[in-house]
Structures are given as structure tokens and as C-alpha cells.
Design a protein around this motif. Structure first.
Motif, PDB file in Angstrom:
ATOM      1  N   HIS A 168       0.811  -1.211   0.000  1.00 35.97           N
ATOM      2  CA  HIS A 168       0.000   0.000   0.000  1.00 35.97           C
ATOM      3  C   HIS A 168       0.851   1.270   0.000  1.00 35.97           C
ATOM      4  O   HIS A 168       0.377   2.342   0.368  1.00 35.97           O
ATOM      5  CB  HIS A 168      -1.005  -0.028   1.153  1.00 35.97           C
ATOM      6  CG  HIS A 168      -1.951  -1.173   1.014  1.00 35.97           C
ATOM      7  ND1 HIS A 168      -2.940  -1.212   0.045  1.00 35.97           N
ATOM      8  CD2 HIS A 168      -2.003  -2.368   1.647  1.00 35.97           C
ATOM      9  CE1 HIS A 168      -3.571  -2.368   0.124  1.00 35.97           C
ATOM     10  NE2 HIS A 168      -3.024  -3.085   1.080  1.00 35.97           N
ATOM     11  N   CYS A 178      -7.118   1.184  -5.401  1.00 35.75           N
ATOM     12  CA  CYS A 178      -6.731   0.033  -4.575  1.00 35.75           C
ATOM     13  C   CYS A 178      -7.856  -0.267  -3.588  1.00 35.75           C
ATOM     14  O   CYS A 178      -8.648   0.626  -3.254  1.00 35.75           O
ATOM     15  CB  CYS A 178      -5.444   0.361  -3.830  1.00 35.75           C
ATOM     16  SG  CYS A 178      -4.845  -0.968  -2.765  1.00 35.75           S
ATOM     17  N   CYS A 180      -7.701  -0.389  -0.572  1.00 38.23           N
ATOM     18  CA  CYS A 180      -7.548   0.433   0.644  1.00 38.23           C
ATOM     19  C   CYS A 180      -8.137   1.826   0.477  1.00 38.23           C
ATOM     20  O   CYS A 180      -8.205   2.581   1.436  1.00 38.23           O
ATOM     21  CB  CYS A 180      -6.083   0.523   1.043  1.00 38.23           C
ATOM     22  SG  CYS A 180      -5.105   1.600  -0.016  1.00 38.23           S
ATOM     23  N   CYS A 185      -1.441   2.224  -5.526  1.00 36.23           N
ATOM     24  CA  CYS A 185      -0.665   1.413  -4.587  1.00 36.23           C
ATOM     25  C   CYS A 185       0.093   0.337  -5.380  1.00 36.23           C
ATOM     26  O   CYS A 185      -0.397  -0.157  -6.405  1.00 36.23           O
ATOM     27  CB  CYS A 185      -1.579   0.701  -3.593  1.00 36.23           C
ATOM     28  SG  CYS A 185      -2.345   1.790  -2.396  1.00 36.23           S
TER      29      CYS A 185
HETATM   30 ZN   LIG Z   1      -3.671   0.283  -1.172  1.00 33.28          ZN
END
Ligand SMILES: [Zn+2]
Length: 307
Positions: A168, A178, A180, A185
Motif C-alpha cells: 500500500h 486500490c 484500501c 498502490c
Molecule cells: Zn492500497
């Protein structure tokens, strides 16, 4: 198994709980691991209870062995606070703050060595594998996701379980989204899953995995070539970030993608060392213990717990 010899010591029941499967083995008194048995990782709301059942079942099965295991070695994915023996969080297995070390000790009556799968696999590579004798090293596992085990002056850098989430780190701020919530990332561009997904998104053609994307690239498929080259450039950027911040002498690469061999390591080493950097250029090495490094690491943790 995998030619790793841990030397004489306590026998240990060993488990590596992954996002998709659980590997189990037994470390004998001479330091050899039995061939790994694979079973699917349970899913659902009662996942913690079912993983605990899997651990107890394995310990029960091997209890009759001579000599019987003196400890359990267990590693799990996600964020793990090994000092407290707690699995803090797993996006994949959907658990929060599970005190696995105490729960397994209660169920089995044995001392428990507990840790994070990648951190522990990294330790196995450092003590027994590709980074043996190296003080400053990073062990990158590139598979479905990307994570790193970091060692500085011979000691693991854990950050209570939060360090090493290299997947990440942003290597292309304008890059793909991503899981996240960030964009670009490393994991969203260069994991085996991302390579596969991006090829399908670009061409509409389903492929089983990153290996097939590489084969297509080598056969002259332009979309596959772009995606593979992008992944190499992203990995190189991630490794250069590591080099700038931690200056590892050696970066070990394991996980599914490392099986691409020269097609990965050749261009990646070129890209990492391409310009004259203001940092030490790390040597890239393929993982030596590879897919079973998590089990070997869990065995090391179990041995420590038995003492
Ligand atoms: Zn990420």
C-alpha cells in the motif's frame, strides 16, 4: 520437506493459516517438517471458532506421534501484534482483536508461538534461506497481495504489526484504485491478482493468472506486455522506496510471482539499478524456502515457545 533443517529441539505442531488455505505440518525432534497438508480456510461469521477448531483438530491428530508435540506454532495473515499474541485485523478473514495465542493455549494445553505469516516467513528466509547471514534485508511476498518482512541490523522491524505493508505504498498517484481507498498502490499494479485483473480489464479476455499474462507478453501480445512492464516498473519503484528509507543489502522476493524467474528478476534488477541512486542498490534474490516459509517460521516460533 523443502530441505530445511531446523536442528534438534522440541517437536512442534505447526499451522500456517492463509487467506485461501491452511497448511499444517509437524516439526520432529530432529528438526524436519513433515509434508504439508493443505485444507481450505473456513469462511463466514464464525471464522475464528472454525480456525480454532482446525488448530485443535491438528494438535489432536499429531498428539499420538512419538515424541508428542511440546508446543504449537501458528501464523495468520493481516495485522498481527505478535508481542500481545493478538490478530488485530484481517481484511480477508474479517476478524478484529482475536487473542489467538491465549485461545489456542487454552484449547490445547500447550505453549503457543504466534506470529504474522509474512513477518515469520521473512524470518525463515533470514535465518535459514535466501537472506542467511544478511543483517539488513527485506523479504517481499508478491502473491494475491504484496507485503514485506523488514530486518534492520539483524532485528525485525514490526511496528506492532503495522510495518511492512509495502503493497500500500503509492508508486503511481494517478494509477488504478486500490482496495484500501488510495490510488496507485504497488499492490494495485504489481500483485499477481492485479496483473490478471488488469489484463482482463484491458482486453475483455479472462486469464487464469499472472503466469498466463507473462506468457502472452512473451508471445508478442501488446496489452500483456504493457501490463507486465508496468508491474516491473511499479515493483522497482517500491524497492527503490525501501532502498531510500531502509537501505537493505538484499531484497528477497517470494510468493507466486517469484516463480516467473528470469522474466521477473532480470528486468527488475535493471530497473532498480538503472540510474545512479543516492542509496545502496540492493541485491535481488529469489526466496529459497518459498511457499513453505510461513510453516518454517511457525516452527521456529513454536520451538521458542517450548523453551
Ligand atoms: Zn492500497
Amino acid at each position: 520437506m523443502v530441505g530445511v533443517d531446523l536442528g534438534p529441539g522440541a517437536p512442534v505442531a505447526v499451522l500456517d493459516v492463509g487467506g485461501t488455505e491452511i497448511k499444517t505440518s509437524v516439526l520432529d525432534g530432529e528438526g524436519h517438517l513433515s509434508p504439508a497438508v493443505h485444507s481450505p480456510t473456513p469462511r463466514g461469521a464464525d471464522v475464528v471458532e472454525r480456525v480454532l477448531d482446525a488448530v485443535s483438530d491438528h494438535v489432536e491428530q499429531v498428539r499420538d506421534a512419538q515424541p508428542a508435540p511440546a508446543a504449537v506454532g501458528l501464523v495468520v495473515p493481516g495485522i498481527v501484534d505478535a508481542d500481545r499474541g493478538v490478530a488485530v485485523f484481517s481484511e480477508n478473514l474479517v476478524w478484529h482483536d482475536v487473542p489467538f495465542r491465549d485461545l489456542v493455549a487454552e484449547r490445547t494445553g500447550l505453549p503457543v508461538g504466534f506470529g504474522h505469516d509474512v513477518a515469520t516467513a521473512g524470518r525463515a528466509e533470514l535465518e535459514l534461506g535466501a537472506a542467511r547471514g544478511v543483517a539488513d534485508a527485506a523479504v517481499l511476498v508478491v502473491g494475491t497481495g504484496i507485503a514485506a518482512a523488514l530486518f534492520v541490523e539483524g532485528r525485525p522491524l514490526l511496528g506492532h504489526g503495522w510495518a511492512g505493508e509495502l503493497g500500500h505504498s503509492v508508486v503511481d498517484p494517478g494509477g488504478p484504485a486500490c482496495v484500501c481507498g488510495a490510488h496507485g498502490c504497488l499492490e494495485a499494479i504489481a500483485s499477481a491478482a492485479a496483473i490478471t485483473r488488469r489484463y482482463t480489464a484491458a482486453t475483455g479476455i479472462e486469464v487464469p493468472g499472472a503466469r498466463e499474462v507473462l506468457a502472452l507478453a512473451e508471445a508478442g501480445d501488446e496489452a500483456a506486455r504493457n501490463i507486465w512492464d508496468n508491474a516491473i516498473a511499479a515493483l522497482a519503484a517500491g524497492i527503490r522506496q525501501l532502498a531510500a528509507i531502509l537501505s537493505p543489502e538484499v531484497v528477497v522476493i517470494g510468493g507466486g510471482l517469484s516463480r516467473a524467474g528470469d522474466a521477473l528478476f532480470g528486468p527488475l534488477a535493471d530497473a532498480v539499478g538503472r540510474t545512479t541512486p543516492p542509496h545502496r542498490v540492493p541485491e535481488l534474490r529469489p526466496a529459497a524456502i518459498g511457499a513453505y516459509a510461513g510453516l518454517v517460521g511457525a516452527a521456529l516460533l513454536g520451538r521458542e515457545a517450548a523453551r
